[in-house]
Design a protein around this motif. Structure first.
Motif, PDB file in Angstrom:
ATOM      1  N   LEU A 106       0.819  -1.205   0.000  1.00 47.00           N
ATOM      2  CA  LEU A 106       0.000   0.000   0.000  1.00 47.00           C
ATOM      3  C   LEU A 106       0.856   1.260   0.000  1.00 47.00           C
ATOM      4  CD1 LEU A 106      -2.660  -0.952   2.734  1.00 47.00           C
ATOM      5  CD2 LEU A 106      -2.716  -1.455   0.276  1.00 47.00           C
ATOM      6  N   GLN A 110      -2.925   5.158   1.134  1.00 47.96           N
ATOM      7  CA  GLN A 110      -3.842   4.038   1.328  1.00 47.96           C
ATOM      8  C   GLN A 110      -3.826   3.551   2.774  1.00 47.96           C
ATOM      9  OE1 GLN A 110      -2.179   1.604  -1.871  1.00 47.96           O
ATOM     10  NE2 GLN A 110      -4.131   1.720  -2.985  1.00 47.96           N
ATOM     11  N   GLN A 113      -5.942   5.860   4.691  1.00 48.18           N
ATOM     12  CA  GLN A 113      -7.360   5.591   4.446  1.00 48.18           C
ATOM     13  C   GLN A 113      -7.846   4.413   5.291  1.00 48.18           C
ATOM     14  OE1 GLN A 113      -6.817   5.494  -0.029  1.00 48.18           O
ATOM     15  NE2 GLN A 113      -8.810   6.481   0.026  1.00 48.18           N
ATOM     16  N   SER A 215     -11.373  -4.117   2.303  1.00 49.52           N
ATOM     17  CA  SER A 215     -11.017  -4.046   0.877  1.00 49.52           C
ATOM     18  C   SER A 215     -12.216  -3.604   0.045  1.00 49.52           C
ATOM     19  CB  SER A 215     -10.529  -5.415   0.379  1.00 49.52           C
ATOM     20  OG  SER A 215      -9.392  -5.842   1.091  1.00 49.52           O
ATOM     21  N   LEU A 218     -13.002   0.194   0.727  1.00 45.49           N
ATOM     22  CA  LEU A 218     -12.005   1.153   0.242  1.00 45.49           C
ATOM     23  C   LEU A 218     -11.724   1.023  -1.253  1.00 45.49           C
ATOM     24  CD1 LEU A 218      -9.511   1.050   3.245  1.00 45.49           C
ATOM     25  CD2 LEU A 218     -11.076   2.900   2.643  1.00 45.49           C
ATOM     26  N   PHE A 220      -9.628  -1.169  -2.729  1.00 44.42           N
ATOM     27  CA  PHE A 220      -8.321  -1.753  -3.072  1.00 44.42           C
ATOM     28  C   PHE A 220      -8.039  -2.911  -2.122  1.00 44.42           C
ATOM     29  CE2 PHE A 220      -7.575   2.115  -0.532  1.00 44.42           C
ATOM     30  CZ  PHE A 220      -6.895   1.606   0.577  1.00 44.42           C
TER      31      PHE A 220
END
Length: 276
Positions: A106, A110, A113, A215, A218, A220
């Motif tokens: 990441l 990320q 986040q 996952s 978000l 990703f």
């Protein structure tokens, strides 16, 4: 007969392989024999190749398929050593060439986040912080006991690492504060750092299920192992020597060394590109 031989294989290799490897091999054998539906002494090389082809069609990575085949090969090697079989079907089956891609990790944005998403979760926010700050495997995380944490020097003794290797990992001041906050709120007494309502270690699938939810929210991919790769990549970006990162990760395999060397080069190039 099939189940008995598989059970003997797992029991007899308990001291040879790590608990994580045995878990992986057990799963691989279950998946293969569920696919093949033959007794172990009736399996042909064509059955194994059909299994490999089915995994390719399902979109599994070459590395994952390689690991699953390794479990099957180890089982049939055991059959040879125990004089159960003379001509195992794995002899003529070649493994797929493993992917040589860099580990997925990441960006710092990320990570932020993910931290923001879980800020209200008193348990998973410190779990994420611990994985990211220490680089431990999820199997190691679940076995951390409170007595193995040195709060004054911010170190954790990992004594159930892969291959039964022992090492110390470090954690940050922010991680320490989040862990202390979590322990203050926890109502169950347990010797384990992260436990369920009965005081036993959290189940691996419980962790994985929540990460799948993160996952999806978000947009990703995030897994506990992703945070391990992210830990290594971000240290590489700070120019930490490769040998130090390896020691913290508990790596001994030369192939792991090569991958993380390339990861460091990639991370440094990203840093260079920011200023040019």
């Amino acid at each position: 007969m099939k189940t008995d031989v598989i059970q003997s294989f797992l029991e007899d290799n308990r001291s040879r392989y790590s608990a994580e490897t045995l878990r992986s091999y057990k799963l691989s054998l279950h998946q293969f024999f569920s696919f093949c539906r033959k007794n172990y002494d009736e399996v042909k090389a064509t059955d194994i190749r059909a299994w490999l082809a089915s995994m390719v069609e399902e979109g599994l990575s070459k590395n994952t398929i390689h690991i699953k085949l390794a479990g099957l090969k180890s089982f049939y090697q055991y059959c040879i050593e125990e004089n159960i079989l003379k001509n195992p079907p794995t002899l003529t089956v070649k493994a797929l060439k493993k992917d040589d891609s860099l580990p997925y990790y990441l960006s710092k944005r990320q990570v932020a986040q993910l931290q923001e998403l879980t800020k209200g979760d008193y348990q998973f926010r410190p779990i994420i912080e611990t994985l990211y700050a220490t680089g431990v495997r999820v199997s190691e995380l679940l076995h951390i006991k409170l007595k193995e944490i040195k709060w004054d020097t911010r170190q954790i003794w990992i004594h159930k690492g892969k291959g039964n290797k022992e090492r110390f990992v470090l954690f940050t001041h922010d991680c320490a504060e989040r862990l202390k906050g979590y322990l203050d709120k926890r109502e169950v007494y347990s010797e384990y750092l992260f436990c369920n309502r009965r005081g036993m270690p959290l189940h691996r699938e419980y962790i994985q299920k929540n990460f799948r939810s993160f996952s999806q929210t978000l947009g990703f991919k995030i897994t506990p192992h992703t945070l391990r790769h992210t830990f290594a990549a971000h240290l590489a970006e700070k120019n930490m020597p490769q040998s130090y990162i390896q020691e913290l990760l508990g790596h001994v395999d030369i192939n792991s060394t090569r991958i993380y060397t390339r990861l460091m080069e990639h991370a440094r190039k990203k840093q260079y590109d920011l200023y040019n």
